[in-house]
Design a protein around this motif. Sequence first.
Motif, PDB file in Angstrom:
ATOM      1  N   VAL A  37       0.844  -1.191   0.000  1.00  0.00           N
ATOM      2  CA  VAL A  37       0.000   0.000   0.000  1.00  0.00           C
ATOM      3  C   VAL A  37       0.881   1.244   0.000  1.00  0.00           C
ATOM      4  CG1 VAL A  37      -1.761   1.274   1.302  1.00  0.00           C
ATOM      5  CG2 VAL A  37      -1.767  -1.223   1.343  1.00  0.00           C
ATOM      6  N   VAL A  38       0.520   2.218  -0.826  1.00  0.00           N
ATOM      7  CA  VAL A  38       1.138   3.540  -0.735  1.00  0.00           C
ATOM      8  C   VAL A  38       0.175   4.381   0.098  1.00  0.00           C
ATOM      9  CG1 VAL A  38       1.923   5.586  -1.966  1.00  0.00           C
ATOM     10  CG2 VAL A  38       2.353   3.318  -2.926  1.00  0.00           C
ATOM     11  N   ASP A  39       0.622   4.704   1.301  1.00  0.00           N
ATOM     12  CA  ASP A  39      -0.204   5.435   2.258  1.00  0.00           C
ATOM     13  C   ASP A  39       0.068   6.925   2.167  1.00  0.00           C
ATOM     14  OD1 ASP A  39      -1.807   5.747   4.750  1.00  0.00           O
ATOM     15  OD2 ASP A  39       0.127   6.378   5.559  1.00  0.00           O
ATOM     16  N   HIS A  40      -0.980   7.714   2.318  1.00  0.00           N
ATOM     17  CA  HIS A  40      -0.819   9.159   2.447  1.00  0.00           C
ATOM     18  C   HIS A  40      -0.575   9.435   3.932  1.00  0.00           C
ATOM     19  CE1 HIS A  40      -2.926   8.952  -1.427  1.00  0.00           C
ATOM     20  NE2 HIS A  40      -2.215  10.043  -1.702  1.00  0.00           N
ATOM     21  N   ILE A  41       0.627   9.906   4.268  1.00  0.00           N
ATOM     22  CA  ILE A  41       1.010  10.138   5.657  1.00  0.00           C
ATOM     23  C   ILE A  41       0.012  11.077   6.318  1.00  0.00           C
ATOM     24  CG2 ILE A  41       2.806  11.056   7.173  1.00  0.00           C
ATOM     25  CD1 ILE A  41       4.804  10.259   4.830  1.00  0.00           C
ATOM     26  N   LYS A  42      -0.224  12.203   5.692  1.00  0.00           N
ATOM     27  CA  LYS A  42      -1.273  13.125   6.141  1.00  0.00           C
ATOM     28  C   LYS A  42      -2.468  12.879   5.228  1.00  0.00           C
ATOM     29  CE  LYS A  42      -2.432  17.967   6.701  1.00  0.00           C
ATOM     30  NZ  LYS A  42      -2.039  19.359   6.436  1.00  0.00           N
ATOM     31  N   PRO A  43      -3.616  12.491   5.769  1.00  0.00           N
ATOM     32  CA  PRO A  43      -4.777  12.224   4.914  1.00  0.00           C
ATOM     33  C   PRO A  43      -5.079  13.406   3.994  1.00  0.00           C
ATOM     34  CG  PRO A  43      -5.230  11.543   7.159  1.00  0.00           C
ATOM     35  CD  PRO A  43      -3.929  12.310   7.186  1.00  0.00           C
ATOM     36  N   HIS A  44      -5.284  13.114   2.716  1.00  0.00           N
ATOM     37  CA  HIS A  44      -5.484  14.185   1.731  1.00  0.00           C
ATOM     38  C   HIS A  44      -6.900  14.755   1.754  1.00  0.00           C
ATOM     39  CE1 HIS A  44      -7.648  11.501  -1.021  1.00  0.00           C
ATOM     40  NE2 HIS A  44      -6.780  10.585  -0.632  1.00  0.00           N
ATOM     41  N   LYS A  45      -7.866  13.982   2.190  1.00  0.00           N
ATOM     42  CA  LYS A  45      -9.261  14.430   2.297  1.00  0.00           C
ATOM     43  C   LYS A  45      -9.744  15.164   1.039  1.00  0.00           C
ATOM     44  CE  LYS A  45      -9.042  14.531   7.270  1.00  0.00           C
ATOM     45  NZ  LYS A  45      -9.208  15.255   8.508  1.00  0.00           N
ATOM     46  N   GLY A  46      -9.341  14.639  -0.118  1.00  0.00           N
ATOM     47  CA  GLY A  46      -9.788  15.208  -1.384  1.00  0.00           C
ATOM     48  C   GLY A  46      -8.898  16.305  -1.951  1.00  0.00           C
ATOM     49  N   ASP A  47      -7.884  16.729  -1.209  1.00  0.00           N
ATOM     50  CA  ASP A  47      -6.957  17.757  -1.679  1.00  0.00           C
ATOM     51  C   ASP A  47      -6.016  17.132  -2.710  1.00  0.00           C
ATOM     52  OD1 ASP A  47      -4.698  19.407  -2.029  1.00  0.00           O
ATOM     53  OD2 ASP A  47      -4.757  20.135   0.035  1.00  0.00           O
ATOM     54  N   LYS A  48      -6.220  17.483  -3.986  1.00  0.00           N
ATOM     55  CA  LYS A  48      -5.449  16.867  -5.071  1.00  0.00           C
ATOM     56  C   LYS A  48      -3.953  17.148  -4.958  1.00  0.00           C
ATOM     57  CE  LYS A  48      -8.625  14.783  -7.355  1.00  0.00           C
ATOM     58  NZ  LYS A  48      -8.688  13.341  -7.260  1.00  0.00           N
ATOM     59  N   LYS A  49      -3.583  18.353  -4.504  1.00  0.00           N
ATOM     60  CA  LYS A  49      -2.161  18.676  -4.362  1.00  0.00           C
ATOM     61  C   LYS A  49      -1.514  17.757  -3.332  1.00  0.00           C
ATOM     62  CE  LYS A  49       1.044  22.452  -3.678  1.00  0.00           C
ATOM     63  NZ  LYS A  49       1.265  23.817  -3.247  1.00  0.00           N
ATOM     64  N   LEU A  50      -2.175  17.565  -2.194  1.00  0.00           N
ATOM     65  CA  LEU A  50      -1.670  16.679  -1.152  1.00  0.00           C
ATOM     66  C   LEU A  50      -1.713  15.221  -1.610  1.00  0.00           C
ATOM     67  CD1 LEU A  50      -0.528  16.710   1.717  1.00  0.00           C
ATOM     68  CD2 LEU A  50      -2.875  16.559   2.571  1.00  0.00           C
ATOM     69  N   PHE A  51      -2.750  14.865  -2.353  1.00  0.00           N
ATOM     70  CA  PHE A  51      -2.892  13.504  -2.880  1.00  0.00           C
ATOM     71  C   PHE A  51      -1.677  13.114  -3.718  1.00  0.00           C
ATOM     72  CE2 PHE A  51      -4.152  10.349  -5.990  1.00  0.00           C
ATOM     73  CZ  PHE A  51      -4.951   9.469  -5.274  1.00  0.00           C
ATOM     74  N   TRP A  52      -1.236  14.014  -4.605  1.00  0.00           N
ATOM     75  CA  TRP A  52      -0.150  13.715  -5.536  1.00  0.00           C
ATOM     76  C   TRP A  52       1.234  14.090  -5.016  1.00  0.00           C
ATOM     77  CZ3 TRP A  52      -0.829  10.203  -8.937  1.00  0.00           C
ATOM     78  CH2 TRP A  52      -2.104   9.980  -9.462  1.00  0.00           C
ATOM     79  N   ASP A  53       1.321  14.623  -3.806  1.00  0.00           N
ATOM     80  CA  ASP A  53       2.618  14.983  -3.226  1.00  0.00           C
ATOM     81  C   ASP A  53       3.319  13.715  -2.737  1.00  0.00           C
ATOM     82  OD1 ASP A  53       4.788  15.894  -1.785  1.00  0.00           O
ATOM     83  OD2 ASP A  53       3.607  17.086  -0.362  1.00  0.00           O
ATOM     84  N   SER A  54       4.293  13.237  -3.513  1.00  0.00           N
ATOM     85  CA  SER A  54       4.962  11.974  -3.155  1.00  0.00           C
ATOM     86  C   SER A  54       5.748  12.096  -1.849  1.00  0.00           C
ATOM     87  CB  SER A  54       5.865  11.492  -4.290  1.00  0.00           C
ATOM     88  OG  SER A  54       6.894  12.423  -4.537  1.00  0.00           O
TER      89      SER A  54
END
Length: 85
Positions: A37-54
Amino acid sequence: SKRGYNSKWRQARLGYLSKHPFCVSCMMEGRRVPATVVDHIKPHKGDKKLFWDSGNWQPLCAPCHSRKTAKEDGGFGNRTSNVHV
C-alpha cells in the motif's frame, strides 16, 4: 476512483512501491515485510495537491495500513487521532 484512485494512481503506486518495496512501519521494528500500500502520511481528504505529493507517501503493508487508518478514522472502537504509524 472518485477519490483519485484511478489508473494514473495505480501506475504511480506501482512505480513508488518498486522504489520503496518494504513497509516502513515494520522496518522500524526490524522486520522486512513487503509493502503493498502507498499510504498518504497526512490524509489528503480530497486535496489533489496533497494527494499527488509523493513526499506525503509512505510504503506500508496491508495490516499496518489498516491499523493506521483505524487510528485516524476511529475504527475498531478507537477515538480519532492524528497518530501516524
